[in-house]
Write a protein that holds these residues in place. Structure first.
Motif, PDB file in Angstrom:
ATOM      1  N   CYS A 242       0.685  -1.061  -0.197  1.00  0.00           N
ATOM      2  CA  CYS A 242       0.000  -0.013  -0.021  1.00  0.00           C
ATOM      3  C   CYS A 242       0.654   1.360  -0.046  1.00  0.00           C
ATOM      4  CB  CYS A 242      -0.977   0.067   1.247  1.00  0.00           C
ATOM      5  SG  CYS A 242      -1.640   1.516   1.647  1.00  0.00           S
ATOM      6  N   ASN A 244       0.485   4.063   1.079  1.00  0.00           N
ATOM      7  CA  ASN A 244       0.158   4.688   2.649  1.00  0.00           C
ATOM      8  C   ASN A 244       1.120   4.099   3.582  1.00  0.00           C
ATOM      9  OD1 ASN A 244      -1.247   6.725   1.414  1.00  0.00           O
ATOM     10  ND2 ASN A 244      -3.229   6.135   2.213  1.00  0.00           N
ATOM     11  N   CYS A 245       0.526   2.631   3.866  1.00  0.00           N
ATOM     12  CA  CYS A 245       1.037   1.904   4.989  1.00  0.00           C
ATOM     13  C   CYS A 245       2.055   0.975   4.871  1.00  0.00           C
ATOM     14  CB  CYS A 245      -0.274   1.523   6.014  1.00  0.00           C
ATOM     15  SG  CYS A 245      -0.874   0.240   5.156  1.00  0.00           S
ATOM     16  N   CYS A 262      -6.463  -1.593   0.330  1.00  0.00           N
ATOM     17  CA  CYS A 262      -5.954  -1.710   1.601  1.00  0.00           C
ATOM     18  C   CYS A 262      -6.882  -2.093   2.782  1.00  0.00           C
ATOM     19  CB  CYS A 262      -5.108  -0.644   2.041  1.00  0.00           C
ATOM     20  SG  CYS A 262      -4.132  -0.828   3.212  1.00  0.00           S
ATOM     21  N   HIS A 264      -6.186  -1.984   5.686  1.00  0.00           N
ATOM     22  CA  HIS A 264      -5.801  -1.178   6.957  1.00  0.00           C
ATOM     23  C   HIS A 264      -6.200   0.210   6.662  1.00  0.00           C
ATOM     24  CE1 HIS A 264      -3.493   0.378  10.264  1.00  0.00           C
ATOM     25  NE2 HIS A 264      -2.853   1.032   9.523  1.00  0.00           N
ATOM     26  N   CYS A 265      -6.103   0.759   5.351  1.00  0.00           N
ATOM     27  CA  CYS A 265      -6.326   2.329   5.069  1.00  0.00           C
ATOM     28  C   CYS A 265      -7.721   2.563   4.888  1.00  0.00           C
ATOM     29  CB  CYS A 265      -5.234   2.908   4.340  1.00  0.00           C
ATOM     30  SG  CYS A 265      -3.587   2.813   4.638  1.00  0.00           S
TER      31      CYS A 265
HETATM   32 ZN   LIG Z   1      -2.656   0.939   3.570  1.00  0.00          ZN
END
Ligand SMILES: [Zn+2]
Length: 267
Positions: A242, A244-245, A262, A264-265
């Motif tokens: 991802c 972002n993360c 994702c 998580h995001c």
């Molecule tokens: Zn993410």
């Protein structure tokens, strides 16, 4: 203009008005609605859809005709199109040429949702008049989604809700807005739909600026493919980190379409 039809049908039969009413008319305006192009004349509008493989080119009138050149509109000798034809070529024949009488909206256009971009922005030429007055926004998406159990990604790709948000742009907009594509459309808050609407508009505007996503979507007049594909965060990146993360992006199928997000995001 003069009209040459080299076959009676494309995806659908070409209606008799095209050969009866279009010849001799002047093209007053050209508009786009979803994937339809409207050539407006005083007698009515020719409605063109390029299907999967169609193209429309302005060529010198003496350009030799090939097997898949189905329609020629010879532009008037007195106008700026002097000595040229507007040629519709479509090897797979999923395209269409239809007719819309003046003051009416073709049945195929009637059920369409609003355009995602405001008139005049990012290459849109549509005046909004056939969208039943609805304007695309987060509040609009929120209102239309209440009570809907379908995944928000399918909702966003539904042409009756909003036109022009295909698989790639839906995946990217949901990633940018932090919304899981699997979440029920009716369970996304107004605030998050406002983020999503903003993301859809920003991503489409950027994609248009960059010349489309893939060779399939867009070929510039010089034959170069679009470059937006190099900027994608989620689409086509299942298993990759991802942006972002750094966690691996998930991949699943919604309807017939692959979707990547994702876990998580995006919630
Ligand atoms: Zn993410």
């Amino acid at each position: 203009m003069a009209v040459t039809l080299r076959r009676p049908d494309l995806r659908w039969p070409i209606p008799p008005e095209v050969s009866a009413l279009l010849p001799g008319q002047r093209i007053e305006a050209i508009r786009r609605r979803a994937k339809y192009l409207l050539l407006d004349t005083a007698a009515g509008s020719a409605l063109l859809h390029l299907g999967m493989s169609g193209s429309l080119r302005v060529l010198p009138a003496d350009t030799p005709v090939n097997a898949h050149d189905h329609v020629d509109l010879a532009l008037d000798a007195a106008g700026r199109g002097r000595g040229r034809v507007l040629r519709f070529t479509d090897p797979r024949r999923f395209g269409s040429l239809l007719w819309q009488p003046p003051g009416t909206t073709h049945p195929l256009l009637r059920a369409l949702g609003p355009e995602p971009l405001p008139p005049g922005s990012g290459g849109t030429a549509f005046d909004g008049a056939t969208a039943g007055g609805a304007v695309f926004s987060g509040d609009y998406l929120f209102a239309r989604s209440r009570g809907r159990k379908a995944p928000v990604k399918a909702f966003l790709m539904d042409q009756r809700i909003v036109v022009g948000v295909g698989n790639i742009y839906a995946a990217e907009a949901l990633f940018a807005a932090g919304i899981s594509p699997l979440r029920a459309a009716g369970r996304v808050s107004r605030e998050r739909y406002r983020l999503l609407a903003g993301a859809v508009q920003a991503i489409l505007a950027r994609a248009i600026e960059r010349g489309g996503t893939t060779l399939r979507d867009f070929i510039a007049p010089d034959g170069a493919p679009g470059y937006f594909e190099q900027e994608l965060s989620a689409y086509g990146r299942g298993g990759a980190p991802c942006p972002n993360c750094g966690r691996p992006l998930k991949q699943a199928w919604i309807g017939q379409r692959a979707t990547v997000w994702c876990g998580h995001c995006q919630r």
